[in-house]
Design a protein around this motif. Structure first.
Motif, PDB file in Angstrom:
ATOM      1  N   ALA A 184     -10.034  19.626 -54.201  1.00  0.00           N
ATOM      2  CA  ALA A 184     -11.159  20.074 -53.351  1.00  0.00           C
ATOM      3  C   ALA A 184     -11.449  21.367 -53.096  1.00  0.00           C
ATOM      4  N   ILE A 201      -4.171   5.772 -66.308  1.00  0.00           N
ATOM      5  CA  ILE A 201      -5.107   6.896 -66.676  1.00  0.00           C
ATOM      6  C   ILE A 201      -4.813   7.441 -67.907  1.00  0.00           C
ATOM      7  N   THR A 235      -7.195  21.032 -46.470  1.00  0.00           N
ATOM      8  CA  THR A 235      -5.855  20.985 -46.338  1.00  0.00           C
ATOM      9  C   THR A 235      -5.264  19.729 -46.642  1.00  0.00           C
ATOM     10  N   ALA A 254       1.009   5.032 -51.784  1.00  0.00           N
ATOM     11  CA  ALA A 254       0.787   5.010 -53.444  1.00  0.00           C
ATOM     12  C   ALA A 254       2.048   5.559 -53.799  1.00  0.00           C
ATOM     13  N   GLY A 267       2.203  22.859 -51.958  1.00  0.00           N
ATOM     14  CA  GLY A 267       1.740  22.146 -53.419  1.00  0.00           C
ATOM     15  C   GLY A 267       0.258  21.316 -52.945  1.00  0.00           C
ATOM     16  N   THR A 268       0.251  20.315 -53.910  1.00  0.00           N
ATOM     17  CA  THR A 268      -1.162  19.504 -53.777  1.00  0.00           C
ATOM     18  C   THR A 268      -0.788  18.104 -53.993  1.00  0.00           C
ATOM     19  N   VAL A 269      -1.737  17.317 -53.944  1.00  0.00           N
ATOM     20  CA  VAL A 269      -1.247  15.821 -54.140  1.00  0.00           C
ATOM     21  C   VAL A 269      -1.086  15.379 -55.680  1.00  0.00           C
ATOM     22  N   GLY A 300      -0.140  31.659 -49.502  1.00  0.00           N
ATOM     23  CA  GLY A 300       0.863  31.716 -48.097  1.00  0.00           C
ATOM     24  C   GLY A 300       0.546  30.807 -47.343  1.00  0.00           C
ATOM     25  N   LYS A 301       1.316  30.506 -46.329  1.00  0.00           N
ATOM     26  CA  LYS A 301       1.310  29.406 -45.518  1.00  0.00           C
ATOM     27  C   LYS A 301       0.676  29.516 -44.130  1.00  0.00           C
ATOM     28  N   GLY A 303      -5.436  11.920 -58.703  1.00  0.00           N
ATOM     29  CA  GLY A 303      -6.783  12.098 -58.753  1.00  0.00           C
ATOM     30  C   GLY A 303      -7.530  12.412 -60.002  1.00  0.00           C
ATOM     31  N   GLU A 304      -7.175  11.605 -60.958  1.00  0.00           N
ATOM     32  CA  GLU A 304      -7.355  12.067 -62.392  1.00  0.00           C
ATOM     33  C   GLU A 304      -8.682  11.168 -63.056  1.00  0.00           C
ATOM     34  N   ALA A 305      -9.399  10.155 -62.278  1.00  0.00           N
ATOM     35  CA  ALA A 305     -10.129   9.742 -63.054  1.00  0.00           C
ATOM     36  C   ALA A 305     -11.550   9.875 -62.153  1.00  0.00           C
ATOM     37  N   ALA A 363      -8.923  15.792 -46.469  1.00  0.00           N
ATOM     38  CA  ALA A 363      -8.873  16.266 -44.984  1.00  0.00           C
ATOM     39  C   ALA A 363     -10.172  15.513 -44.398  1.00  0.00           C
ATOM     40  N   GLY A 418      -6.783  25.703 -48.386  1.00  0.00           N
ATOM     41  CA  GLY A 418      -6.223  24.606 -49.164  1.00  0.00           C
ATOM     42  C   GLY A 418      -6.792  24.796 -50.641  1.00  0.00           C
TER      43      GLY A 418
END
Ligand code: FAD
Length: 503
Positions: free
Chosen positions: A25, A276, A221, A248, A52-54, A186-187, A57-59, A338, A21
């Motif tokens: 993180a 933010i 992940t 969210a 992709g990623t979420v 890759g996956k 998570g910026e603060a 995770a 991942g």
């Protein structure tokens, strides 16, 4: 059962680390491990652009400086690369009651006495009509209100950042790769163990047929928890009875005003909303309970509560607040989403990744994984999480709001015993103590407890010993010093522009 059979046959040395991942993180742990132990280890990170990623998570909170110091980051470069702004705290709007706001700022308020915190003297001053609002005695809080900022000598200004999460991961990737971390795109199709369904993890089986073998696996992940949760079957402790928000929806908008040096957290009947401010845009989102707002209605609700043009489509995220029963099991350590998730109300997730990454470095099992290290790692993590959990629940529980079933539930619910005690101690005596190593210090608890509406019934008798003149002088001196420092600070926006200007 022996340590060897429980954790790794014959305490195998750990040389090959596989990080699964590459969100915030994954790249945070990769950069730190590469920098500190890259010469000793073979570190590979697997990520999938398709998954992709979420992307939220910026603060952050001030403890991020420790992580950046370990990496040896140049602040101006980091800020330019991540379009970061400074953060002095969070403005909680409508949390106590609709229309009432307060700021939870970084830094200290007033001056403590050996026997009693500043709040006792302030309470005495208020009783005698000598005290200004509590926030007037805290530089960071006043600077947030006035939207001013500067670096001050001797860490005189306590601050964190707002940053672009995607750019931050990219920035950390550059550092990690410079320290020898190898990235594999890759996956992951399957996670292999010594025997099917048994034993330590041995390799990631990729969709293209290749295998990535390792001695230690770091599961980053995200909510999938592919290694620790899905493969090793480590269960999850659900905290939704205390933290009922489970969704969210996030969107980015163009900036329409100067960036304030604080996050906004705005309470609504269905949950709350974040804003933010970054240099180039604003991150927005609603955190809500699916019992109060449907997923179909959430994007429109968010659109109604943002300002500025939308530059992304609203993105829905489902989550379950809680933590894994163990974050390190066998030869797998989980970090980031995770490992569990407490909602982003006090910007603690990136911090928890940092803590986990540093903790892993401290307990790194180079000579083989030992049960005692694993237990220590898990115990320290549980302590961190429970403390943060209590602090977040506090914001919901101590409120006058009753404009939805959500607020009526959180107001009246039974809270963890640890939190119940803290609230009672403060309500009756104004006392707050910070057990060693806890993240949120006295100042944070006091600002939030008073901000949410607790007015302590008593204060320490040492404050009664001061006469009016002495108490008034004590309070005024602190307040004047804060005002003098504040007057010398430039506007936050101008300061960021100057710092990040290309040269
Ligand atoms: P992710 O970003 O989801 O990354 C997972 C990685 O795993 C990706 O690279 C993905 O490609 C990879 N992956 C998954 N499955 C596979 C597979 N099969 N094969 C290959 N790769 C795979 N934290 C803060 O500190 N402050 C905040 O303000 C804040 N706000 C938040 C708001 C919300 C709504 C949410 C949900 C979280 C917030 N967080 C915040 C938490 C923060 O976003 C996360 O802690 C942080 O981004 C870490 O995410 P992650 O890297 O664990 O997961």
């Amino acid at each position: 059962m022996s340590v060897q059979t429980l954790y790794s046959d014959g305490a195998r040395p750990v040389r090959r680390v596989v990080i699964a991942g590459g969100g915030t993180a994954g790249w945070m742990v990769a950069a730190l491990m590469g920098k500190l132990m890259g010469k000793l280890l073979d570190i590979r990170l697997v990520e999938s652009e398709e998954i992709g990623t979420v992307g939220v998570g910026e603060a952050t909170i001030p403890a991020l400086h420790t992580y950046h110091e370990l990496l040896g980051l140049n602040e101006a470069e980091f800020m330019a690369a991540t379009q970061a702004t400074f953060k002095l705290g969070i403005k909680f709007e409508g949390w106590k009651a609709p229309g009432e706001d307060y700021i939870h700022s970084f830094g200290l308020t007033g001056k403590d006495h050996w026997s009693a915190g500043f709040q006792h003297f302030w309470l005495k001053g208020r009783e005698r009509g000598l005290a200004a609002p509590y926030g007037d005695y805290c530089l960071e809080l006043r600077a947030a209100e006035e939207q001013r900022f500067a670096h001050l000598p001797n860490n005189g200004m306590n601050y964190a950042y707002h940053l672009d999460a995607t750019r931050y991961a990219r920035f950390l990737r550059g550092l990690a790769e410079a320290h020898g971390v190898r990235r594999i795109e890759g996956k992951i199709a399957a996670v292999l163990r010594e025997q099917p369904g048994e034993g330590d993890l041995t390799a990631l089986q990729m969709e293209d047929g290749s295998r990535i073998e390792g001695d230690l696996f770091v599961d980053c992940t995200g909510f999938r928890a592919l290694l620790l949760g899905q493969t090793l079957g480590v269960g999850y402790e659900d905290w939704s009875h205390w933290l009922p928000c489970d969704r969210a929806v996030a969107v980015q908008t163009a900036s329409v005003r100067e960036a304030p040096p604080y996050t906004r957290s705005i309470a609504h009947p269905f949950g709350w909303q974040w804003r933010i401010p970054l240099q180039h845009r604003v991150g927005n989102g609603l955190v809500y309970s699916s019992r109060e707002l449907s997923d179909a209605d959430a994007p429109d609700m968010l659109r109604r509560h943002v300002e500025g043009e939308l530059i992304t489509e609203p993105r829905l995220l489902r989550f379950q607040p809680g933590q894994r029963h163990e974050v390190w099991h066998r030869n797998c350590v989980a970090m980031g989403l995770a490992s569990g998730f407490i909602e982003p109300l006090e910007s603690t997730s990136i911090h928890l990744v940092q803590r986990a990454a540093i903790r892993l470095m401290r307990l790194f099992p180079a000579g083989g994984i030992r049960e005692v290290d694993v237990r220590e790692f898990n115990q320290q993590t549980t302590q961190d999480l429970q403390h943060i959990r209590d602090f977040i629940i506090l914001h919901y529980h101590v409120t006058e709001r009753d404009d939805s079933a959500l607020w009526r539930h959180v107001r009246t619910m039974a809270v963890p015993e640890t939190l119940r005690h803290r609230i009672e101690l403060f309500r009756e005596t104004a006392r707050v103590f910070r057990p060693l190593d806890e993240l949120f210090a006295e100042n944070s608890w006091i600002q939030v407890m008073m901000g949410q509406g607790i007015s302590p019934q008593h204060h320490h008798p040492v404050a009664d010993l001061m006469g009016d003149a002495e108490l008034s002088q004590f309070l005024n001196n602190i307040r004047s010093q804060v005002s003098r420092q504040l007057a010398g600070l430039p506007p936050h926006q101008a300061y960021v522009e100057r710092l990040c200007a290309p040269y």
